[in-house]
Scaffold this motif. Structure first.
Motif, mmCIF file in Angstrom:
data_model
loop_
_atom_site.group_PDB
_atom_site.id
_atom_site.type_symbol
_atom_site.label_atom_id
_atom_site.label_comp_id
_atom_site.label_asym_id
_atom_site.label_seq_id
_atom_site.Cartn_x
_atom_site.Cartn_y
_atom_site.Cartn_z
ATOM 1 N N ASP A 187 0.845 -1.105 -0.050
ATOM 2 C CA ASP A 187 0.100 -0.028 0.026
ATOM 3 C C ASP A 187 0.906 1.488 -0.074
ATOM 4 O O ASP A 187 2.176 1.150 0.003
ATOM 5 C CB ASP A 187 -0.807 0.072 1.043
ATOM 6 C CG ASP A 187 -0.335 0.148 2.462
ATOM 7 O OD1 ASP A 187 1.022 0.233 2.590
ATOM 8 O OD2 ASP A 187 -0.886 0.001 3.425
ATOM 9 N N ALA A 188 0.337 2.409 -0.066
ATOM 10 C CA ALA A 188 1.098 3.480 -0.103
ATOM 11 C C ALA A 188 1.790 3.728 0.962
ATOM 12 O O ALA A 188 2.899 4.425 0.707
ATOM 13 C CB ALA A 188 -0.115 4.654 -0.029
ATOM 14 N N ILE A 228 5.160 1.730 0.567
ATOM 15 C CA ILE A 228 6.110 2.226 -0.452
ATOM 16 C C ILE A 228 6.671 3.492 0.048
ATOM 17 O O ILE A 228 7.981 3.717 -0.203
ATOM 18 C CB ILE A 228 5.093 2.450 -1.844
ATOM 19 C CG1 ILE A 228 4.330 1.198 -2.435
ATOM 20 C CG2 ILE A 228 6.091 3.185 -2.739
ATOM 21 C CD1 ILE A 228 3.448 1.578 -3.631
ATOM 22 N N ARG A 229 6.206 4.406 0.739
ATOM 23 C CA ARG A 229 6.667 5.642 1.259
ATOM 24 C C ARG A 229 7.800 5.126 2.306
ATOM 25 O O ARG A 229 8.758 5.694 2.041
ATOM 26 C CB ARG A 229 5.604 6.465 1.716
ATOM 27 C CG ARG A 229 6.105 8.016 2.370
ATOM 28 C CD ARG A 229 5.029 8.873 2.870
ATOM 29 N NE ARG A 229 4.228 7.995 3.719
ATOM 30 C CZ ARG A 229 2.985 7.728 3.384
ATOM 31 N NH1 ARG A 229 2.543 8.048 2.159
ATOM 32 N NH2 ARG A 229 2.091 7.378 4.295
ATOM 33 N N TYR A 239 10.820 3.735 0.491
ATOM 34 C CA TYR A 239 11.435 4.596 -0.223
ATOM 35 C C TYR A 239 12.430 5.397 0.802
ATOM 36 O O TYR A 239 13.504 5.820 0.422
ATOM 37 C CB TYR A 239 10.375 5.624 -0.959
ATOM 38 C CG TYR A 239 10.885 6.868 -1.611
ATOM 39 C CD1 TYR A 239 11.912 7.013 -2.313
ATOM 40 C CD2 TYR A 239 10.532 8.145 -0.763
ATOM 41 C CE1 TYR A 239 12.471 8.483 -2.942
ATOM 42 C CE2 TYR A 239 11.289 9.251 -1.283
ATOM 43 C CZ TYR A 239 11.888 9.508 -2.232
ATOM 44 O OH TYR A 239 12.749 10.630 -2.567
ATOM 45 N N TYR A 286 9.880 5.572 -7.158
ATOM 46 C CA TYR A 286 9.027 6.000 -6.174
ATOM 47 C C TYR A 286 7.738 6.618 -6.812
ATOM 48 O O TYR A 286 6.567 6.523 -6.711
ATOM 49 C CB TYR A 286 9.546 6.750 -5.119
ATOM 50 C CG TYR A 286 8.658 7.502 -3.983
ATOM 51 C CD1 TYR A 286 7.969 6.833 -3.102
ATOM 52 C CD2 TYR A 286 8.293 8.721 -3.917
ATOM 53 C CE1 TYR A 286 6.730 7.048 -2.373
ATOM 54 C CE2 TYR A 286 7.335 9.226 -3.262
ATOM 55 C CZ TYR A 286 6.752 8.462 -2.175
ATOM 56 O OH TYR A 286 5.861 8.899 -1.552
ATOM 57 N N GLU A 287 8.354 7.640 -7.734
ATOM 58 C CA GLU A 287 7.068 8.450 -8.595
ATOM 59 C C GLU A 287 6.210 7.586 -9.142
ATOM 60 O O GLU A 287 5.108 7.875 -9.328
ATOM 61 C CB GLU A 287 7.929 9.303 -9.129
ATOM 62 C CG GLU A 287 8.709 10.530 -8.517
ATOM 63 C CD GLU A 287 9.467 11.594 -9.475
ATOM 64 O OE1 GLU A 287 9.585 11.387 -10.778
ATOM 65 O OE2 GLU A 287 10.032 12.660 -8.880
ATOM 66 N N LEU A 292 5.313 4.388 -9.012
ATOM 67 C CA LEU A 292 4.708 3.508 -7.819
ATOM 68 C C LEU A 292 3.578 4.268 -7.337
ATOM 69 O O LEU A 292 2.317 3.777 -6.791
ATOM 70 C CB LEU A 292 5.644 2.792 -6.973
ATOM 71 C CG LEU A 292 6.211 1.708 -7.561
ATOM 72 C CD1 LEU A 292 7.388 1.210 -6.315
ATOM 73 C CD2 LEU A 292 5.566 0.793 -7.893
ATOM 74 N N SER A 293 3.657 5.706 -6.962
ATOM 75 C CA SER A 293 2.920 6.465 -6.174
ATOM 76 C C SER A 293 1.952 7.268 -7.066
ATOM 77 O O SER A 293 1.073 8.085 -6.628
ATOM 78 C CB SER A 293 3.677 7.363 -5.201
ATOM 79 O OG SER A 293 4.439 8.378 -6.033
ATOM 80 N N GLU A 294 1.860 6.855 -8.285
ATOM 81 C CA GLU A 294 0.814 7.517 -9.365
ATOM 82 C C GLU A 294 -0.277 6.992 -9.092
ATOM 83 O O GLU A 294 -0.768 6.145 -8.683
ATOM 84 C CB GLU A 294 1.026 7.308 -10.562
ATOM 85 C CG GLU A 294 2.396 7.962 -11.185
ATOM 86 C CD GLU A 294 2.852 7.705 -12.660
ATOM 87 O OE1 GLU A 294 2.370 6.781 -13.265
ATOM 88 O OE2 GLU A 294 3.592 8.643 -13.134
#
Length: 41
Positions: free
Chosen positions: A3-4, A7-8, A11, A36-37, A39-41
């Motif tokens: 989940d977000a 991922i964060r 990163y 990261y950019e 995956l976080s879209e």
């Protein structure tokens, strides 16, 4: 699948290791940031 928040967190850990200001590699930092950019879209 991550989940977000996961991922964060991953990163932030990895970017600390490869950040040029901390003696890391600029190319690796750019790859981590690009991933990261994406995956976080």
């Amino acid at each position: 699948m991550a989940d977000a928040a996961e991922i964060r967190a991953a990163y932030r850990e990895r970017v600390k290791e490869v950040h040029p200001d901390n003696g890391g590699d600029r190319a690796a930092f750019m790859r981590v940031t690009a991933a990261y950019e994406r995956l976080s879209e």
